[in-house]
Scaffold this active site. Structure first.
Site, short mmCIF file in Angstrom:
data_model
loop_
_atom_site.label_atom_id
_atom_site.label_comp_id
_atom_site.label_asym_id
_atom_site.label_seq_id
_atom_site.Cartn_x
_atom_site.Cartn_y
_atom_site.Cartn_z
N HIS A 153 -13.62 -4.12 15.41
CA HIS A 153 -14.76 -4.35 14.03
C HIS A 153 -15.56 -5.49 13.58
CE1 HIS A 153 -12.28 -0.81 13.33
NE2 HIS A 153 -12.50 -0.44 14.59
N ARG A 203 -18.11 -2.75 16.99
CA ARG A 203 -19.00 -2.08 15.77
C ARG A 203 -18.76 -2.63 14.37
NH1 ARG A 203 -14.86 1.70 11.91
NH2 ARG A 203 -14.95 -0.45 10.81
N TYR A 232 -16.59 0.99 3.17
CA TYR A 232 -15.89 1.11 4.21
C TYR A 232 -16.30 0.19 5.47
CZ TYR A 232 -14.53 2.61 8.73
OH TYR A 232 -13.76 2.81 9.82
N ASP A 292 -19.85 3.12 12.26
CA ASP A 292 -18.70 4.79 12.04
C ASP A 292 -19.74 5.11 10.43
OD1 ASP A 292 -16.70 5.78 11.31
OD2 ASP A 292 -15.27 4.53 11.39
N HIS A 329 -18.14 7.20 8.93
CA HIS A 329 -16.47 7.26 8.27
C HIS A 329 -17.25 9.09 7.22
CE1 HIS A 329 -13.35 6.28 6.49
NE2 HIS A 329 -13.21 5.97 8.03
N GLU A 380 -20.76 6.88 15.14
CA GLU A 380 -19.68 7.75 15.33
C GLU A 380 -19.56 8.47 13.63
OE1 GLU A 380 -16.42 4.99 14.97
OE2 GLU A 380 -15.32 6.02 14.47
N GLU A 432 -11.69 11.61 14.95
CA GLU A 432 -10.62 10.98 14.36
C GLU A 432 -9.73 12.31 13.02
OE1 GLU A 432 -12.20 7.44 13.24
OE2 GLU A 432 -11.94 7.48 11.24
N ARG A 449 -13.54 11.67 19.71
CA ARG A 449 -12.87 10.22 19.66
C ARG A 449 -11.12 10.94 18.83
NH1 ARG A 449 -13.38 5.98 18.13
NH2 ARG A 449 -12.76 5.72 15.66
N HIS A 473 -9.80 7.44 19.00
CA HIS A 473 -9.06 6.20 17.59
C HIS A 473 -8.23 5.05 18.03
CE1 HIS A 473 -8.45 6.05 13.08
NE2 HIS A 473 -9.12 6.00 13.41
N ASP A 503 -3.99 0.83 11.69
CA ASP A 503 -3.28 1.98 10.76
C ASP A 503 -2.19 3.24 11.71
OD1 ASP A 503 -4.90 4.35 10.63
OD2 ASP A 503 -6.27 2.88 9.20
N GLU A 541 -11.85 2.40 20.82
CA GLU A 541 -11.35 1.30 19.90
C GLU A 541 -10.19 0.35 19.88
OE1 GLU A 541 -11.07 3.91 16.62
OE2 GLU A 541 -11.34 1.77 14.84
N TRP A 586 -14.46 9.39 1.55
CA TRP A 586 -14.06 7.58 2.03
C TRP A 586 -14.53 7.59 3.29
CZ3 TRP A 586 -10.23 5.10 4.38
CH2 TRP A 586 -10.58 4.16 4.39
C1 CS2 Z 1 -11.70 5.05 11.26
C2 CS2 Z 1 -10.04 4.30 10.54
O1 CS2 Z 1 -11.55 3.16 13.36
C3 CS2 Z 1 -11.89 3.66 12.48
O2 CS2 Z 1 -12.83 4.46 13.08
O3 CS2 Z 1 -12.55 5.62 10.97
O4 CS2 Z 1 -10.50 3.25 9.92
C4 CS2 Z 1 -9.80 5.55 9.08
O5 CS2 Z 1 -11.21 4.87 8.23
C5 CS2 Z 1 -8.94 4.64 9.22
O6 CS2 Z 1 -7.94 4.87 9.78
C6 CS2 Z 1 -7.87 5.62 7.67
O7 CS2 Z 1 -6.80 5.53 7.89
MG MG Z 2 -13.80 6.12 12.31
#
Ligand code: CS2
Ligand code: MG
Length: 397
Positions: free
Chosen positions: A122, A147, A159, A204, A206, A230, A256, A277, A306, A310, A333, A397
């Site tokens: 990222h 990304r 985000y 992304d 999102h 994405e 995801e 993904r 993904h 986290d 990723e 979000w």
């Molecule tokens: C995401 C994540 O990596 C990604 O593409 O969309 O950062 C996502 O927001 C988190 O996994 C949420 O817990």
């Molecule tokens: Mg994502």
């Protein structure tokens, strides 16, 4: 061989992770990842109170049977909490199988289809120029794909531009489609001019746009040769992809937030996406992801599992083992955002070199976990941010 014990370790080396340890009467144990960002304890409790008693004394070799038994045999199925719990069990069982065989997981999955896996990380910034500078730093590090996210005027800190993970109540962000739709095509126009054509660029959304907004964005991004766009729209109504799919000449990635192969199937069988993904740790683990990859192969769809910070390094290793083995791998990723304390608990993470990832040849997943270190980082409540429109209404979000 029999399962003799299951430990569920909730640890917070900078952020929360749920680790599953399955022990056997042969003295061999396996590790799995059951982390669900912000809902860690729901999964840990499911494992401890509901699933552990069902698994004791079972033969850990029978992964498919155990998977089916937990998914179908116990009647209640699906959803992120149950599928993350199942993923933790599934990964630990594959780890055991690899250790019993003395083979790395990719070997059990059919062996290597490639030597290394292309990855992206990222890059973000407050304005176009700082994004460009960050991108150049990553290109120097060897990245072939990045990304890109940028602050949107009036929606700063949204985000992908800020790590607003909070141990108090969720941080609330503001988001509006209009400035977003005006900013992103300009950003990619600028970056293609500044960075040239070689670097692969991804973005992304999102899941924030309506289908027609996604159609507008995808069309405007056409000249800038994105690797993929994405998660353009919300995950629930799969047929919505038809709205932009027929006209936008740009690769689309999604998945995801899916929790089963049947969900993934709906966008794949109509060829509404180009990259699937899903998250191995939210879709029931390696067993389910391998099936999804096989279904995707039929439709010439590639994978892009993904891989954020986290989910724990256990899932990141599982991703790379699967990537190495399947024929229709697309891109992986990869995160540079693990807190530094993560390495106190987890070792043997995937290895990055010159834009690609590999794993060691150790048996199973190859992960090592320091349980004492994990205990020194107790769980801390953590929330993802939430988002609202300027009029006060809820925004995805
Ligand atoms: C995401 C994540 O990596 C990604 O593409 O969309 O950062 C996502 O927001 C988190 O996994 C949420 O817990
Ligand atoms: Mg994502």
């Amino acid at each position: 061989m029999k399962i003799t014990d299951i430990d569920i370790i909730v640890t917070c080396p900078g952020r929360n992770y749920v680790i599953v340890k399955i022990s056997t009467d042969a003295g061999i144990y396996g590790w799995g990842d059951a982390t669900l960002n912000g809902r860690e304890l729901a999964v840990a409790e499911t494992l401890e109170k509901h699933l552990k008693p069902l698994l004791l004394n079972k033969n850990p070799d029978n992964i498919e049977d155990i998977w089916q038994y937990i998914f179908r045999g116990t009647y209640w199925r699906g959803g992120p909490v149950l599928m993350t719990a199942l993923a933790g069990i599934d990964m630990a069982l594959w780890d055991i199988k690899g250790k019993v065989a003395g083979l790395p997981l990719y070997s059990l999955l059919g062996g290597k289809s490639r030597d290394k896996v292309l990855c992206y990380t990222h890059v973000y910034g407050k304005d176009f120029n700082s994004v460009k500078n960050e991108a150049e730093k990553h290109i120097k590090k060897g990245y072939k794909a990045i990304r890109i996210q940028v602050d949107i005027p009036g929606c700063e800190g949204t985000y992908g531009t800020n790590d607003s993970y909070s141990d108090k109540l969720p941080v609330q962000e503001i988001w509006e489609p209009s400035p977003y739709l005006q900013t992103i095509p300009e950003l990619f126009k600028y970056l293609r001019k500044e960075l040239g054509n070689e670097i692969e660029l991804l973005h992304d959304v999102h899941e924030r746009l309506t289908p027609v907004e996604a159609k507008i964005l995808a069309s405007q991004l056409e000249p800038y040769r994105l690797f993929f766009l994405e998660d353009p729209i919300r995950p629930e109504h799969k047929a919505s992809f038809n709205v932009f799919r027929q006209t936008a000449k740009i690769p689309i990635a999604m998945g995801e937030l899916y929790n089963t192969k049947w969900e993934a199937m709906q966008v794949m069988e109509k060829q509404l996406i180009d990259y699937i993904r899903c998250d191995l740790s939210h879709i029931g683990g390696i067993t389910e992801a391998k099936k999804i990859a096989n279904i995707a192969e039929i439709y010439n769809i590639k994978t892009a599992w993904h891989g954020p910070a986290d989910i724990s390094p256990i899932s990141h290793l599982a991703n790379v083992h699967l990537d190495l083995s399947i024929p229709n791998f697309g891109i992986q990723e990869q995160t540079e955002f693990f807190p530094p304390e993560v390495k106190d608990v987890f070792s043997n993470l995937p290895l990055f070199k010159d834009g690609y990832l590999t794993v060691s040849d150790k048996a199973g997943l190859g992960i090592e976990i320091d349980e004492e270190a994990a205990c020194q980082y107790p769980y801390k409540r953590g929330y993802l941010p939430t988002s609202r429109r300027k009029d006060g209404s809820v925004q995805d979000w």
